[in-house]
Motif scaffolding. Structure first.
Motif, PDB file in Angstrom:
ATOM      1  N   ASN A 106       0.821  -1.206   0.000  1.00 41.73           N
ATOM      2  CA  ASN A 106       0.000   0.000   0.000  1.00 41.73           C
ATOM      3  C   ASN A 106       0.858   1.260   0.000  1.00 41.73           C
ATOM      4  O   ASN A 106       0.318   2.374   0.029  1.00 41.73           O
ATOM      5  CB  ASN A 106      -0.911   0.017   1.232  1.00 41.73           C
ATOM      6  N   ARG A 107       2.157   1.088  -0.046  1.00 45.90           N
ATOM      7  CA  ARG A 107       3.054   2.225  -0.002  1.00 45.90           C
ATOM      8  C   ARG A 107       3.435   2.667  -1.408  1.00 45.90           C
ATOM      9  O   ARG A 107       3.685   1.849  -2.285  1.00 45.90           O
ATOM     10  CB  ARG A 107       4.314   1.881   0.789  1.00 45.90           C
ATOM     11  N   PHE A 108       3.482   3.986  -1.601  1.00 49.15           N
ATOM     12  CA  PHE A 108       3.917   4.511  -2.896  1.00 49.15           C
ATOM     13  C   PHE A 108       5.374   4.907  -2.799  1.00 49.15           C
ATOM     14  O   PHE A 108       5.773   5.656  -1.903  1.00 49.15           O
ATOM     15  CB  PHE A 108       3.088   5.726  -3.304  1.00 49.15           C
ATOM     16  N   ARG A 109       6.146   4.401  -3.720  1.00 48.71           N
ATOM     17  CA  ARG A 109       7.538   4.834  -3.860  1.00 48.71           C
ATOM     18  C   ARG A 109       7.729   5.229  -5.315  1.00 48.71           C
ATOM     19  O   ARG A 109       7.457   4.449  -6.224  1.00 48.71           O
ATOM     20  CB  ARG A 109       8.503   3.735  -3.437  1.00 48.71           C
ATOM     21  N   GLU A 117      11.403  -5.379   0.810  1.00 49.71           N
ATOM     22  CA  GLU A 117      10.479  -6.461   1.154  1.00 49.71           C
ATOM     23  C   GLU A 117       9.554  -6.047   2.289  1.00 49.71           C
ATOM     24  O   GLU A 117       8.375  -6.430   2.313  1.00 49.71           O
ATOM     25  CB  GLU A 117      11.267  -7.714   1.540  1.00 49.71           C
ATOM     26  N   THR A 118      10.052  -5.256   3.204  1.00 49.95           N
ATOM     27  CA  THR A 118       9.243  -4.811   4.336  1.00 49.95           C
ATOM     28  C   THR A 118       8.131  -3.848   3.932  1.00 49.95           C
ATOM     29  O   THR A 118       7.231  -3.574   4.729  1.00 49.95           O
ATOM     30  CB  THR A 118      10.128  -4.145   5.396  1.00 49.95           C
ATOM     31  N   ASP A 119       8.155  -3.335   2.712  1.00 54.22           N
ATOM     32  CA  ASP A 119       7.087  -2.462   2.229  1.00 54.22           C
ATOM     33  C   ASP A 119       5.833  -3.237   1.863  1.00 54.22           C
ATOM     34  O   ASP A 119       4.764  -2.656   1.706  1.00 54.22           O
ATOM     35  CB  ASP A 119       7.550  -1.690   0.989  1.00 54.22           C
ATOM     36  N   PHE A 120       5.953  -4.535   1.724  1.00 54.26           N
ATOM     37  CA  PHE A 120       4.837  -5.355   1.263  1.00 54.26           C
ATOM     38  C   PHE A 120       4.045  -5.879   2.457  1.00 54.26           C
ATOM     39  O   PHE A 120       4.575  -6.578   3.315  1.00 54.26           O
ATOM     40  CB  PHE A 120       5.349  -6.486   0.368  1.00 54.26           C
ATOM     41  N   ASP A 121       2.756  -5.510   2.473  1.00 51.11           N
ATOM     42  CA  ASP A 121       1.909  -5.773   3.626  1.00 51.11           C
ATOM     43  C   ASP A 121       1.165  -7.093   3.541  1.00 51.11           C
ATOM     44  O   ASP A 121       0.825  -7.687   4.561  1.00 51.11           O
ATOM     45  CB  ASP A 121       0.849  -4.651   3.739  1.00 51.11           C
ATOM     46  N   SER A 122       0.848  -7.509   2.323  1.00 49.42           N
ATOM     47  CA  SER A 122       0.035  -8.703   2.142  1.00 49.42           C
ATOM     48  C   SER A 122       0.816  -9.727   1.335  1.00 49.42           C
ATOM     49  O   SER A 122       1.505  -9.360   0.368  1.00 49.42           O
ATOM     50  CB  SER A 122      -1.264  -8.358   1.401  1.00 49.42           C
ATOM     51  N   TRP A 123       0.648 -10.993   1.705  1.00 52.82           N
ATOM     52  CA  TRP A 123       1.396 -12.068   1.063  1.00 52.82           C
ATOM     53  C   TRP A 123       0.473 -13.256   0.767  1.00 52.82           C
ATOM     54  O   TRP A 123      -0.429 -13.560   1.547  1.00 52.82           O
ATOM     55  CB  TRP A 123       2.529 -12.549   1.970  1.00 52.82           C
ATOM     56  N   GLY A 124       0.750 -13.898  -0.364  1.00 51.08           N
ATOM     57  CA  GLY A 124       0.073 -15.145  -0.661  1.00 51.08           C
ATOM     58  C   GLY A 124       0.787 -16.304   0.000  1.00 51.08           C
ATOM     59  O   GLY A 124       1.823 -16.129   0.654  1.00 51.08           O
TER      60      GLY A 124
END
Length: 133
Positions: A106-109, A117-124
């Motif tokens: 949900n983060r914009f860069r 990797e820590t920017d990713f909140d949801s994982w399959g």
């Protein structure tokens, strides 16, 4: 968070191709700014593969970023809505064998390569890719 489901993995011969699919099945998909693929081989740490960052309209003209190990062999793309993403991988090698995970941020860069990797909140849960020689 968003519920993500991967598909498309399997057993493929060295030099072959496959397409991994990721679907956002539930959650606040409208918040997604970027989606990516990571992989983890047996005995190794999880590593980045590729990501695509949403633009103002859809994924088709989004900004992409690839790991050097897959850059010339892979294409990441998305559907017109923030709920599907694909990774086309060609000329597969034995070192591509791993569990592949889809992730959403949900983060914009502004610069795609700045995503961590820590920017990713949801994982399959992952899909297994096995490349046989």
């Amino acid at each position: 968070q968003v519920q993500l489901v991967e598909s498309g993995g399997g057993l493929v011969l060295s030099g072959g191709s496959l397409r991994l699919n990721c679907a956002a099945a539930a959650g606040r998909t409208f918040r997604i700014q970027a989606m990516g693929w990571f992989r983890q081989a047996p005995g190794k740490e999880r590593e980045f593969v590729a990501l695509i960052r949403w633009n103002d309209i859809n994924w088709n003209s989004g900004v992409t970023h690839y790991a050097d190990s897959v850059k010339v062999r892979s294409t990441i793309s998305g559907g017109s809505l923030k709920n599907t993403m694909y990774l086309q991988m060609n000329n597969l090698k034995s070192e591509d064998t791993a569990v592949y995970y889809c992730a959403a941020s949900n983060r914009f860069r502004r610069v795609a390569s700045d995503y961590a990797e820590t920017d990713f909140d949801s994982w399959g849960r992952g899909t297994q890719v096995t490349v046989s020689s």
